[in-house]
Design a protein around this motif. Structure first.
Motif, PDB file in Angstrom:
ATOM      1  N   SER A 401     -10.084 -13.317  -0.137  1.00  0.00           N
ATOM      2  CA  SER A 401     -11.335 -13.181   0.598  1.00  0.00           C
ATOM      3  C   SER A 401     -11.955 -11.806   0.376  1.00  0.00           C
ATOM      4  O   SER A 401     -11.306 -10.857  -0.039  1.00  0.00           O
ATOM      5  N   GLU A 402     -13.238 -11.739   0.679  1.00  0.00           N
ATOM      6  CA  GLU A 402     -13.920 -10.449   0.645  1.00  0.00           C
ATOM      7  C   GLU A 402     -13.855  -9.737   1.990  1.00  0.00           C
ATOM      8  O   GLU A 402     -14.505  -8.713   2.177  1.00  0.00           O
ATOM      9  N   ALA A 403     -13.096 -10.267   2.930  1.00  0.00           N
ATOM     10  CA  ALA A 403     -13.049  -9.651   4.265  1.00  0.00           C
ATOM     11  C   ALA A 403     -12.609  -8.193   4.161  1.00  0.00           C
ATOM     12  O   ALA A 403     -13.205  -7.312   4.766  1.00  0.00           O
ATOM     13  N   ILE A 404     -11.534  -7.938   3.414  1.00  0.00           N
ATOM     14  CA  ILE A 404     -11.141  -6.561   3.098  1.00  0.00           C
ATOM     15  C   ILE A 404     -11.531  -6.373   1.641  1.00  0.00           C
ATOM     16  O   ILE A 404     -10.798  -6.746   0.725  1.00  0.00           O
ATOM     17  N   GLU A 405     -12.679  -5.815   1.421  1.00  0.00           N
ATOM     18  CA  GLU A 405     -13.280  -5.796   0.089  1.00  0.00           C
ATOM     19  C   GLU A 405     -12.370  -5.153  -0.947  1.00  0.00           C
ATOM     20  O   GLU A 405     -12.266  -5.621  -2.081  1.00  0.00           O
ATOM     21  N   GLN A 406     -11.684  -4.065  -0.549  1.00  0.00           N
ATOM     22  CA  GLN A 406     -10.841  -3.337  -1.506  1.00  0.00           C
ATOM     23  C   GLN A 406      -9.623  -4.145  -1.939  1.00  0.00           C
ATOM     24  O   GLN A 406      -8.983  -3.799  -2.928  1.00  0.00           O
ATOM     25  N   TRP A 407      -9.274  -5.193  -1.208  1.00  0.00           N
ATOM     26  CA  TRP A 407      -8.070  -5.967  -1.504  1.00  0.00           C
ATOM     27  C   TRP A 407      -8.372  -7.286  -2.197  1.00  0.00           C
ATOM     28  O   TRP A 407      -7.450  -8.038  -2.514  1.00  0.00           O
ATOM     29  N   ARG A 408      -9.623  -7.587  -2.472  1.00  0.00           N
ATOM     30  CA  ARG A 408      -9.974  -8.883  -3.032  1.00  0.00           C
ATOM     31  C   ARG A 408      -9.271  -9.101  -4.381  1.00  0.00           C
ATOM     32  O   ARG A 408      -9.287  -8.230  -5.258  1.00  0.00           O
ATOM     33  N   GLY A 409      -8.612 -10.252  -4.522  1.00  0.00           N
ATOM     34  CA  GLY A 409      -7.948 -10.595  -5.768  1.00  0.00           C
ATOM     35  C   GLY A 409      -6.616  -9.921  -5.997  1.00  0.00           C
ATOM     36  O   GLY A 409      -6.012 -10.091  -7.058  1.00  0.00           O
ATOM     37  N   THR A 410      -6.118  -9.185  -5.011  1.00  0.00           N
ATOM     38  CA  THR A 410      -4.832  -8.518  -5.161  1.00  0.00           C
ATOM     39  C   THR A 410      -3.699  -9.427  -4.692  1.00  0.00           C
ATOM     40  O   THR A 410      -3.925 -10.474  -4.086  1.00  0.00           O
ATOM     41  N   LEU A 411      -2.486  -9.001  -4.982  1.00  0.00           N
ATOM     42  CA  LEU A 411      -1.306  -9.585  -4.369  1.00  0.00           C
ATOM     43  C   LEU A 411      -0.898  -8.682  -3.212  1.00  0.00           C
ATOM     44  O   LEU A 411      -0.817  -7.457  -3.372  1.00  0.00           O
ATOM     45  N   VAL A 412      -0.675  -9.268  -2.057  1.00  0.00           N
ATOM     46  CA  VAL A 412      -0.284  -8.512  -0.867  1.00  0.00           C
ATOM     47  C   VAL A 412       1.122  -8.950  -0.473  1.00  0.00           C
ATOM     48  O   VAL A 412       1.393 -10.150  -0.322  1.00  0.00           O
ATOM     49  N   MET A 413       2.011  -7.979  -0.319  1.00  0.00           N
ATOM     50  CA  MET A 413       3.428  -8.256  -0.088  1.00  0.00           C
ATOM     51  C   MET A 413       3.891  -7.574   1.187  1.00  0.00           C
ATOM     52  O   MET A 413       3.534  -6.423   1.454  1.00  0.00           O
ATOM     53  N   SER A 414       4.670  -8.260   1.968  1.00  0.00           N
ATOM     54  CA  SER A 414       5.262  -7.679   3.172  1.00  0.00           C
ATOM     55  C   SER A 414       6.666  -7.191   2.858  1.00  0.00           C
ATOM     56  O   SER A 414       7.234  -7.495   1.807  1.00  0.00           O
ATOM     57  N   SER A 415       7.249  -6.428   3.781  1.00  0.00           N
ATOM     58  CA  SER A 415       8.550  -5.822   3.492  1.00  0.00           C
ATOM     59  C   SER A 415       9.344  -5.607   4.766  1.00  0.00           C
ATOM     60  O   SER A 415       8.796  -5.517   5.865  1.00  0.00           O
ATOM     61  N   LEU A 416      10.649  -5.511   4.590  1.00  0.00           N
ATOM     62  CA  LEU A 416      11.576  -5.230   5.681  1.00  0.00           C
ATOM     63  C   LEU A 416      11.892  -3.738   5.760  1.00  0.00           C
ATOM     64  O   LEU A 416      11.592  -3.063   6.735  1.00  0.00           O
ATOM     65  N   ARG A 417      12.506  -3.218   4.710  1.00  0.00           N
ATOM     66  CA  ARG A 417      12.933  -1.816   4.730  1.00  0.00           C
ATOM     67  C   ARG A 417      11.747  -0.854   4.743  1.00  0.00           C
ATOM     68  O   ARG A 417      11.747   0.131   5.485  1.00  0.00           O
ATOM     69  N   ALA A 418      10.728  -1.125   3.940  1.00  0.00           N
ATOM     70  CA  ALA A 418       9.562  -0.234   3.903  1.00  0.00           C
ATOM     71  C   ALA A 418       8.683  -0.387   5.136  1.00  0.00           C
ATOM     72  O   ALA A 418       7.843   0.477   5.409  1.00  0.00           O
ATOM     73  N   GLN A 419       8.851  -1.476   5.879  1.00  0.00           N
ATOM     74  CA  GLN A 419       8.080  -1.733   7.096  1.00  0.00           C
ATOM     75  C   GLN A 419       6.582  -1.541   6.842  1.00  0.00           C
ATOM     76  O   GLN A 419       5.875  -0.908   7.615  1.00  0.00           O
ATOM     77  N   SER A 420       6.130  -2.119   5.746  1.00  0.00           N
ATOM     78  CA  SER A 420       4.747  -1.946   5.312  1.00  0.00           C
ATOM     79  C   SER A 420       4.219  -3.229   4.710  1.00  0.00           C
ATOM     80  O   SER A 420       4.985  -4.108   4.293  1.00  0.00           O
ATOM     81  N   VAL A 421       2.890  -3.307   4.642  1.00  0.00           N
ATOM     82  CA  VAL A 421       2.199  -4.279   3.805  1.00  0.00           C
ATOM     83  C   VAL A 421       1.775  -3.534   2.544  1.00  0.00           C
ATOM     84  O   VAL A 421       1.140  -2.485   2.614  1.00  0.00           O
ATOM     85  N   ILE A 422       2.152  -4.071   1.381  1.00  0.00           N
ATOM     86  CA  ILE A 422       1.962  -3.391   0.101  1.00  0.00           C
ATOM     87  C   ILE A 422       0.940  -4.171  -0.716  1.00  0.00           C
ATOM     88  O   ILE A 422       1.063  -5.389  -0.882  1.00  0.00           O
ATOM     89  N   VAL A 423      -0.074  -3.474  -1.228  1.00  0.00           N
ATOM     90  CA  VAL A 423      -1.172  -4.095  -1.963  1.00  0.00           C
ATOM     91  C   VAL A 423      -1.006  -3.785  -3.447  1.00  0.00           C
ATOM     92  O   VAL A 423      -0.897  -2.625  -3.852  1.00  0.00           O
ATOM     93  N   LEU A 424      -1.006  -4.843  -4.272  1.00  0.00           N
ATOM     94  CA  LEU A 424      -0.752  -4.712  -5.708  1.00  0.00           C
ATOM     95  C   LEU A 424      -1.889  -5.340  -6.496  1.00  0.00           C
ATOM     96  O   LEU A 424      -2.287  -6.468  -6.233  1.00  0.00           O
TER      97      LEU A 424
END
Length: 468
Positions: A401-424
């Motif tokens: 979606s274009e809702a978060i414009e900077q993230w459009r078309g990316t892969l978004v990954m969640s994590s346990l140890r990093a306790q973060s959402v990671i944008v690739l």
């Protein structure tokens, strides 16, 4: 750019969900997140709209009034910034209390309606925009959830039992880590249940459509020194173009994540285990493709060489992407292709946890091939991206979606140890980590809605929503 000092989610004002009766939320809206699954769009997997010639989908006819609803307490949204300065809104609420220590999985079954399930099968329907929830009939895992009185396995929840869930059309698929106490072995199963059965049938009976083979024995005498445990995988993804369901199956802890494990059981037994892990027909350390999952459900080994994969997605371009846990470092993002081998247990971007306790010379190890760090193994495919130190990746989604414009078309990954959402991002085949949103929580599962919201469950049993 230096990381922002952010208030962790644990510090947000949240209210516990209590059983305060509530009116039913509105019925699902066809205009929010509801798409037709066809060859033109593979990104939307929930609440598929029907054509004029098709019968209406479950979501088009679902009446929330058929369920008993309760208030879901929620704190006010909180603006927070990512590492790259993107300001987003985070809201958090405590999920309804259950007997299990956490919820394992989350899926959006209709636009705005999410089912979250524990390893035991306790299921709750959540309508976060309306701050309401409903209790669903419990689902039944296939295996023993208590720790069996056998030294060759570490059983019990929340590892064994239901692992992941995925809503496709009018069906929910669930992966299940199964301890078979009759045959004293373990496998991964995939269950199937219709939305009507899940939400409106008091029994909520599932059908098992796939069982991984071999069922790996925990009765071998040497297993007591290196029990089967934890590394079950169970991530699910679906390709509408191929009409295939994919499930990841971990190495069941057969791979020597420590050299001490190999010493303890003996090299000859390690070789027995590695023969299973590397067999091209063994559904262990693998991704399995299940063709025609709504009907005949025929499974085949799709790819090999994976350790413990907790996240998988199919993009709009019909690419399969998967996250995988390495040993000490070497967590991976892999583009999964049929017939490929991703190297585990013979090579990794990470090290055995106890590698520093042994001589540098591989020939001084119990076996030289236990020196796995970036070992050159012909025929294996390196990861598209890797992390050291480890981040412990979980779910992965394509941000459509274009809702978060900077993230459009990316892969978004969640994590346990990093306790973060990671944008690739994917820059001409090169994966680049573009951004992170520190969450202060171990994220167990995550989905993305058509409107661009990221909805996730955490190990502290919170439902968290990231919105623009």
């Amino acid at each position: 750019m230096a990381r922002q000092s952010l208030l962790p989610l644990a510090g947000l004002l949240v209210l516990s969900a209590c059983q305060t009766p509530a009116e039913a939320p509105p019925a699902p809206s066809d205009s929010v997140g509801s798409v037709e699954l066809d060859t033109e769009d593979s990104s939307g997997l929930t609440g598929s709209a029907s054509s004029n010639d098709d019968p209406p989908s479950f979501c088009e006819t679902f009446d929330p009034e058929a369920l008993n609803w309760f208030e879901l307490g929620a704190g006010p949204p909180s603006p927070q910034r990512t590492d790259q300065g993107v300001t987003l809104t985070i809201s958090s609420t405590r999920l309804p209390a259950v007997s299990a220590s956490r919820y394992n999985t989350l899926s959006e079954i209709c636009p705005g309606f999410f089912v979250t399930i524990t390893h035991e099968g306790e299921a709750r329907l959540i309508a976060p925009e309306d701050n309401k929830w409903a209790e669903l009939p419990p689902l039944e895992p296939a295996g023993e959830l208590r720790n069996p009185p056998a030294p060759g396995i570490e059983g019990g929840g929340p590892v064994w039992g239901f692992r992941d869930s995925l809503a496709v059309k009018d069906t929910v698929f669930l992966s299940d880590g199964v301890v078979d106490t009759d045959d004293q072995c373990v496998y991964v199963a995939v269950h199937r249940i219709t939305l009507e059965q899940l939400l409106l049938d008091g029994s909520a009976r599932t059908e098992i459509v796939y069982r991984s083979e071999p069922c790996v024995s925990y009765a071998d005498s040497y297993r007591s020194r290196a029990p089967i445990k934890t590394h079950l995988g169970g991530a699910l993804a679906y390709s509408p173009l191929r009409d295939e369901l994919y499930v990841s199956i971990g190495d069941l802890h057969l791979g020597s994540s420590t050299i001490g494990q190999a010493e303890s059981i003996g090299v000859e037994n390690v070789e027995k285990d590695y023969a299973i892990l590397t067999s091209p027909t063994a559904a262990v350390s693998a991704v399995v493709a299940i063709s025609d999952p709504f009907d005949s459900a025929e499974g085949r080994v799709f790819s090999k060489g994976l350790r413990n994969s907790l996240g998988m997605t199919v993009t709009a371009d019909d690419e399969v992407w998967l996250s995988d846990h390495g040993p000490s470092g070497g967590d991976e993002l892999n583009r999964i292709e049929e017939g490929a081998d991703y190297g585990w247990p013979l090579t990794s971007s990470g090290q055995p946890y106890d590698r520093s306790s042994y001589p540098d010379d591989p020939n001084a190890l119990p076996a030289p091939w236990l020196d796995i760090y970036r070992a050159n193994i012909p025929g294996t495919t390196p990861p598209a991206y890797s992390w050291t130190p480890a981040v412990a990746p979980t779910s992965i989604v394509e941000y459509p979606s274009e809702a978060i414009e900077q993230w459009r078309g990316t892969l978004v990954m969640s994590s346990l140890r990093a306790q973060s959402v990671i944008v690739l991002s994917n820059d001409s085949g090169n994966i680049v980590e573009e951004d992170r949103m520190p969450m202060g929580e171990r994220i167990r599962d995550m989905v993305v809605t058509e409107s661009g919201n990221l909805v996730m469950v955490t190990d502290s049993s919170r439902l968290v929503v990231i919105a623009d």
